[in-house]
Design an enzyme around this catalytic site. Structure first.
Site, PDB file in Angstrom:
ATOM      1  N   GLU A 145     -15.383 -44.166 -22.288  1.00 15.39           N
ATOM      2  CA  GLU A 145     -16.167 -44.380 -23.503  1.00 15.39           C
ATOM      3  C   GLU A 145     -16.037 -45.806 -24.021  1.00 15.39           C
ATOM      4  O   GLU A 145     -16.934 -46.333 -24.667  1.00 15.39           O
ATOM      5  CB  GLU A 145     -15.723 -43.342 -24.549  1.00 15.39           C
ATOM      6  CG  GLU A 145     -16.490 -43.357 -25.848  1.00 15.39           C
ATOM      7  CD  GLU A 145     -15.759 -44.124 -26.936  1.00 15.39           C
ATOM      8  OE1 GLU A 145     -16.392 -44.431 -27.960  1.00 15.39           O
ATOM      9  OE2 GLU A 145     -14.558 -44.424 -26.744  1.00 15.39           O
ATOM     10  N   HIS A 159     -16.135 -39.341 -24.887  1.00 12.82           N
ATOM     11  CA  HIS A 159     -15.040 -39.703 -25.793  1.00 12.82           C
ATOM     12  C   HIS A 159     -13.827 -38.814 -25.500  1.00 12.82           C
ATOM     13  O   HIS A 159     -12.689 -39.318 -25.385  1.00 12.82           O
ATOM     14  CB  HIS A 159     -15.519 -39.516 -27.237  1.00 12.82           C
ATOM     15  CG  HIS A 159     -14.771 -40.321 -28.242  1.00 12.82           C
ATOM     16  ND1 HIS A 159     -13.547 -39.946 -28.734  1.00 12.82           N
ATOM     17  CD2 HIS A 159     -15.076 -41.481 -28.877  1.00 12.82           C
ATOM     18  CE1 HIS A 159     -13.132 -40.828 -29.628  1.00 12.82           C
ATOM     19  NE2 HIS A 159     -14.033 -41.775 -29.734  1.00 12.82           N
TER      20      HIS A 159
END
Length: 343
Positions: A10, A307
């Site tokens: 991410e 994430h």
């Protein structure tokens, strides 16, 4: 020295925050390059710099590269020490993200701590204070952590000026948590916060939520904050269940209509309600680290985001933990296991 690439996965600030927390707790130093490389403005922003400075103070760390805009950093921690701490971000940077860096480490201090942070309390790309209070802390409490967070003053972008106070009691060992079901439905409601703006902004947001969710007036709450805490606006939708709560947020911004702010929270709430999972996307990100520190656990989650995958990889660099995801149609499962145990 653990070597980390801030551009991996991410590529945002969570890599740095998780590394700081785990470095303090485990005593392992790390070096990170390409900090926040995947962001429009890479390198250390003010809130990230304050997180580094806070971690260094809490652990007596030796740090190089701790300056605004820096893309490389090395961090060599000492022992975590409790006490009374004050940190000023000096902008509307997120207080909650700084808290999520130092609170896990302070659980391992030999004495109680208080942490006062000034800055932004309701920011895009960060959990609002109410998310920590209503979604995160109750689950930490079930794991044995005694943490309280008090919102003393609201702070909105771009002025900031908010104030948050956290108190943390030592916790020798977190308990493992299994969170597979939400449990029975308890309550659903929306709160609109308005400071230094016409109250009609909040009323329009609540009207839009009431219409979209078919909620009654008693579920819609307008909060008129002191004008000096603005200008700013946020709307929160809270969904309470027996075992977990979800807090969905929309944040006001210049030229953004009130109805659009409300719609941000509505979309998140509908996505959560359409799933069978216990943890929403953002809560899932915040559960992995304490579960890893506890030595294991599992929970269902709405989304396996990049994430979350990136955070799992960082955690595994510091702890003998395997974190993997099982994907299904209406929910996914995150499993945290010690690598000493077979799957």
């Amino acid at each position: 020295m653990i070597e980390l690439d801030g551009a991996a996965g991410e590529g945002g600030g969570q890599i740095l925050r998780s590394a700081l927390a785990l470095s303090m707790i485990t005593g392992q130093p790390f070096r990170i390059a390409n900090i926040r490389a995947n962001r429009a403005r890479p390198g250390l922003m003010r809130q990230h710099l304050v997180a580094v400075q806070a971690a260094a103070r809490v652990s007596g760390a030796t740090v190089t590269g701790a300056e605004l805009g820096s893309s490389e950093l090395s961090f060599v921690p000492g022992p975590v020490t409790g006490g009374d701490y004050d940190f000023a971000i000096g902008s509307a940077g997120s207080c909650t993200l700084v808290l999520q860096t130092v609170v896990p480490a302070l659980l391992y201090a030999p004495q109680a701590s208080s942490v006062r942070i000034t800055g932004g309390t309701h920011n895009t790309m960060a959990p609002p204070v109410q998310f920590l209070q209503q979604a995160w802390l109750p689950l930490l409490a079930r794991m044995g952590a005694q943490v309280d967070i008090e919102l003393k003053r609201y702070g909105f972008y771009p002025a900031g000026g908010g104030e948050v106070l956290a108190t943390v009691q030592p916790c020798a060992q977190l308990r493992q948590l299994v969170l597979m079901e939400r449990g029975r439905f308890i309550a659903a409601y929306a709160d609109a916060y308005v400071a230094g703006l016409p109250p009609n902004v909040g009323r329009r947001e609540l009207d839009r939520i009431g219409e979209a969710m078919t909620w009654q007036a008693g579920q819609l709450h307008l909060h008129r904050l002191p004008a000096e805490q603005g200008p700013g606006n946020a709307v929160l939708i809270t969904l309470e269940y027996e075992h977990v709560s979800e807090v969905c947020a929309g944040f006001g911004a210049k030229s953004l209509r009130a109805e659009a702010v409300a719609q941000e929270a509505i979309v998140q709430a509908r996505d959560y309600m359409a799933s069978d999972a216990a943890a929403g996307e953002h809560l899932a990100d915040q559960l992995m680290l304490p579960m890893a520190l506890a030595g294991g656990g599992s929970f269902t989650m709405t989304t396996v985001s990049l994430h979350a995958e990136t955070n799992a990889q960082v955690i595994a660099r510091f702890l003998p933990i395997d974190i993997y995801f099982e994907r299904e149609e209406r929910r996914n499962t995150c499993v945290v296991k010690s690598t000493c145990q077979p799957r």
